[in-house]
Structure formats: structure tokens, C-alpha cells
Motif scaffolding. Structure first.
Motif, PDB file in Angstrom:
ATOM      1  N   GLU A   1      -4.228  -2.066  -7.386  1.00 43.37           N
ATOM      2  CA  GLU A   1      -4.048  -0.645  -7.102  1.00 43.37           C
ATOM      3  C   GLU A   1      -3.066  -0.428  -5.955  1.00 43.37           C
ATOM      4  N   GLY A   2      -3.062  -1.329  -4.993  1.00 41.07           N
ATOM      5  CA  GLY A   2      -2.110  -1.208  -3.896  1.00 41.07           C
ATOM      6  C   GLY A   2      -0.668  -1.249  -4.379  1.00 41.07           C
TER       7      GLY A   2
ATOM      8  N   THR B   1       0.818  -1.208   0.000  1.00 42.72           N
ATOM      9  CA  THR B   1       0.000   0.000   0.000  1.00 42.72           C
ATOM     10  C   THR B   1       0.854   1.262   0.000  1.00 42.72           C
ATOM     11  N   SER B   2       0.197   2.374  -0.268  1.00 41.10           N
ATOM     12  CA  SER B   2       0.878   3.670  -0.249  1.00 41.10           C
ATOM     13  C   SER B   2       1.331   4.035   1.161  1.00 41.10           C
TER      14      SER B   2
ATOM     15  N   LEU C   1       2.963  -7.806 -12.194  1.00 41.26           N
ATOM     16  CA  LEU C   1       2.286  -7.659 -13.478  1.00 41.26           C
ATOM     17  C   LEU C   1       0.938  -6.975 -13.288  1.00 41.26           C
ATOM     18  N   SER C   2       0.389  -7.089 -12.086  1.00 44.50           N
ATOM     19  CA  SER C   2      -0.935  -6.528 -11.799  1.00 44.50           C
ATOM     20  C   SER C   2      -0.977  -5.012 -11.879  1.00 44.50           C
ATOM     21  N   THR C   3       0.174  -4.356 -11.980  1.00 48.03           N
ATOM     22  CA  THR C   3       0.153  -2.912 -12.203  1.00 48.03           C
ATOM     23  C   THR C   3      -0.378  -2.578 -13.599  1.00 48.03           C
ATOM     24  N   TYR C   4      -0.394  -3.586 -14.483  1.00 51.97           N
ATOM     25  CA  TYR C   4      -0.893  -3.400 -15.848  1.00 51.97           C
ATOM     26  C   TYR C   4      -2.298  -3.984 -15.994  1.00 51.97           C
ATOM     27  N   ALA C   5      -3.079  -3.409 -16.868  1.00 51.49           N
ATOM     28  CA  ALA C   5      -4.405  -3.945 -17.166  1.00 51.49           C
ATOM     29  C   ALA C   5      -4.283  -5.180 -18.053  1.00 51.49           C
ATOM     30  N   ALA C   6      -5.158  -6.150 -17.833  1.00 48.75           N
ATOM     31  CA  ALA C   6      -5.205  -7.348 -18.679  1.00 48.75           C
ATOM     32  C   ALA C   6      -6.076  -7.042 -19.890  1.00 48.75           C
ATOM     33  N   ASP C   7      -5.463  -6.397 -20.882  1.00 55.52           N
ATOM     34  CA  ASP C   7      -6.238  -5.917 -22.035  1.00 55.52           C
ATOM     35  C   ASP C   7      -5.786  -6.527 -23.361  1.00 55.52           C
TER      36      ASP C   7
ATOM     37  N   ASP D   1      -4.482   2.185   3.614  1.00 53.54           N
ATOM     38  CA  ASP D   1      -3.989   0.867   3.994  1.00 53.54           C
ATOM     39  C   ASP D   1      -4.637  -0.190   3.110  1.00 53.54           C
ATOM     40  N   LYS D   2      -4.444  -1.452   3.454  1.00 55.09           N
ATOM     41  CA  LYS D   2      -4.885  -2.538   2.575  1.00 55.09           C
ATOM     42  C   LYS D   2      -6.371  -2.494   2.251  1.00 55.09           C
ATOM     43  N   GLU D   3      -7.176  -2.117   3.241  1.00 55.46           N
ATOM     44  CA  GLU D   3      -8.614  -2.124   3.004  1.00 55.46           C
ATOM     45  C   GLU D   3      -9.052  -1.058   2.000  1.00 55.46           C
ATOM     46  N   ALA D   4      -8.170  -0.119   1.694  1.00 56.65           N
ATOM     47  CA  ALA D   4      -8.520   0.977   0.787  1.00 56.65           C
ATOM     48  C   ALA D   4      -8.313   0.625  -0.687  1.00 56.65           C
ATOM     49  N   PHE D   5      -7.570  -0.467  -0.970  1.00 57.11           N
ATOM     50  CA  PHE D   5      -7.177  -0.749  -2.346  1.00 57.11           C
ATOM     51  C   PHE D   5      -7.384  -2.215  -2.724  1.00 57.11           C
TER      52      PHE D   5
END
Length: 294
Positions: A134-135, A76-77, A100-106, A126-130
Motif C-alpha cells: 500500500e505504501g 509512503t504518501s 509489482l506489489s502494487t498489483y494483487a497476487a490473484d 508514514d511507514k507505520e501507516a501502510f
């Protein structure tokens, strides 16, 4: 000999990284919550604590200096910000395990510039926010915008291995062996993977080389979900039962809607040579299926 801190280092590729560092004679400290035992003995300094709790990081590491820190468990941030506030001026380099999840599966091949953490808007939480995706984006953004030390963000795809505690490849092999249904979204969707040992090798390389910035790290090649299932069928001798209307219980961990894989040209130009997916994936499936002849 370098002084190295590994946040998360008792399971899977984190454990393999620590083993490599110890083999080279480095002074290694690990921090975990203590829920998983380790086999390093007194070769490492083992600090038990929660990486997500700022006060615990302060208590254990305030004013301590390390040449390299490997952070495998930042999500998280807020966690990234706390890390920067504590370690700015005290470490030589950070290697952050991203995804890899920083990229969209497009359906498009992903290069590092497809997600720019240097200019990505930061939202604190924190974790519950994302979501997980996105985290990881937020953590990268904070590290690259707030850290005063060099940062490498290693973007891994799904990491595979015989000792993978998440059992994602095992899920497919075992369900096919047991005649159970597996749910997918798109059998033509292609993915890239990396073997746990190679993931650890890349992390070590990223820490000891002079590279900085985001790096894709995956084995060369990609495989469609249909090809993967046929490979498992060939190894196990069982026919798969596939549905495109899976429920939560039988849905594949690889059930992606579109092709999702990365280009590794940047790492290759910097000097890291990846394995080819075809050179080890069939053998790994054989081991998981109990068909390994060795």
C-alpha cells in the motif's frame, strides 16, 4: 552531460545505475544514510541524510536543480508529498522505483492499467501507516497527482543478482544445499523476475527517454515455484525438502498464494527490449551455488 540525483545509490541495482551514469560522464549526486560505503570516490557528490526527513531534503536540496532524479527509496504518501513540495519546478524528470506489489497476487497477468495511480485515493501517512504494497501505491498516487514534473513509476518484480543483499534466491539455494526445509504456499504459482543489471539499465532508459507514466519492467518469461526448485536441484545435485506448512523460519520469500507476474508490452512498444528469464536464471543459480565454471 546531465545533472542527476540518485536517492539511494550504494547497493544492488542502485549502485549499478550510478556506475552506468558515471561511465557516460554525467554529474551525479547521491543521497544515502551513510550506512553503506561506496566505491565512487570523488566521482560523485555524496550527501549523507535521511530521505524520509523533509527538513533534511530541504537543507540539502532547496532550490537546487537536477535534470533527472532517481528515487529508489520512497515508500509512503508523506515522503512523496514532501518530495513534490521541494522539487516541483526544480527537476526535469523523476524516475520512481515502484513495485509489482502494487498489483494483487490473484493469478492474473498484470498490465499497467490494472493499478491506476492517477485516480487512486490518497491517504496520508508514514511507514507505520501502510504495508509495503500500500505504501508503494500511495507513493505512486501522490507523484502522479501532485508533481508538476514528468514522472515514470517503474514497477519491478523481485530483483535478483549475485550481490543481492536480501539474499532471497540465495535462501533457496543454500537451504537445498544444506538439506533444510523450505515452506511454500503454492508450488504451481508463477513469478517473474529481473536481473539487477537489467533493472539498472531500465531505470537509466526511463530517465533519458521521453516516456512518462507507470511501466512494468521484468525479464520475459515466468517460472513456477516447482520449476524453480527443480532448477536449483539440478544445479546443486541435492534434493529439496519442501513443506506447504512452513513456519516463519523456513518460509520461502517467494511463497505466494497465486501466480504473480507482469506484462511488458508497453515498455516493448516504447523501445526497451528485455532479456529472457531462461537465458540467465540457471547461470545465476550456478554462481550462487558455487558451481560457476568460469
Amino acid at each position: 552531460m546531465k545533472k542527476i540525483l540518485v536517492l539511494g545509490g550504494t547497493r544492488f541495482f542502485g549502485k549499478k545505475l550510478v556506475e552506468m551514469l558515471l561511465e557516460e560522464g554525467h554529474q551525479v549526486t547521491i543521497m544515502t544514510r551513510g550506512t553503506t560505503s561506496h566505491s565512487f570516490g570523488d566521482q560523485v557528490e555524496h550527501i549523507i541524510g535521511d530521505r524520509s526527513m523533509k527538513e533534511q531534503l530541504i537543507n540539502h536540496f532547496d532550490c537546487r536543480k537536477f535534470d533527472i532524479v532517481y528515487d529508489n527509496i520512497c515508500y509512503t504518501s508523506n515522503e512523496a508529498r514532501d518530495f513534490c513540495e521541494i522539487f516541483n519546478g526544480n527537476i526535469g524528470k523523476l524516475v520512481f522505483t515502484s513495485s509489482l506489489s502494487t498489483y494483487a497476487a490473484d493469478g492474473m497477468e498484470k498490465r499497467e492499467e490494472d493499478f491506476d495511480p492517477y485516480h487512486y485515493p490518497i491517504a496520508w501517512g508514514d511507514k507505520e501507516a501502510f504495508t509495503y504494497n500500500e505504501g508503494k501505491r500511495q507513493a505512486e498516487a501522490v507523484f502522479f497527482q501532485y508533481a508538476t514534473f514528468p514522472v515514470v513509476a517503474v514497477r519491478f518484480p523481485i530483483v535478483l543478482g549475485e550481490d543481492d543483499y536480501t539474499g532471497r534466491l540465495h535462501f533457496h539455494v543454500e537451504r537445498i544445499q544444506q538439506g533444510k526445509t523450505i515452506g511454500f504456499v503454492n508450488m504451481d504459482a508463477e513469478m517473474s523476475f529481473i536481473l539487477a543489471t537489467e533493472a539498472a539499465m531500465f531505470l537509466k532508459w526511463a530517465g533519458f527517454s521521453d516516456v512518462e507514466g507507470p511501466f512494468n519492467a521484468t525479464a520475459d518469461g515466468k517460472i513456477s515455484m516447482g520449476e524453480l526448485i527443480r532448477m536449483i536441484e539440478k544445479v546443486t545435485g541435492h534434493a529439496a525438502k519442501i513443506t506447504l506448512k512452513g513456519d516463519e523460519e523456513n518460509t520461502s520469500p517467494f511463497a505466494i498464494p497465486a501466480t504473480w507476474y507482469m506484462n511488458t508490452e508497453k515498455a516493448g512498444k516504447a523501445g526497451f527490449v528485455f532479456t529472457n528469464l531462461d537465458d540467465w536464471l540457471p547461470a545465476l543459480i550456478e554462481k550462487i551455488a558455487g558451481k560457476d565454471k568460469h
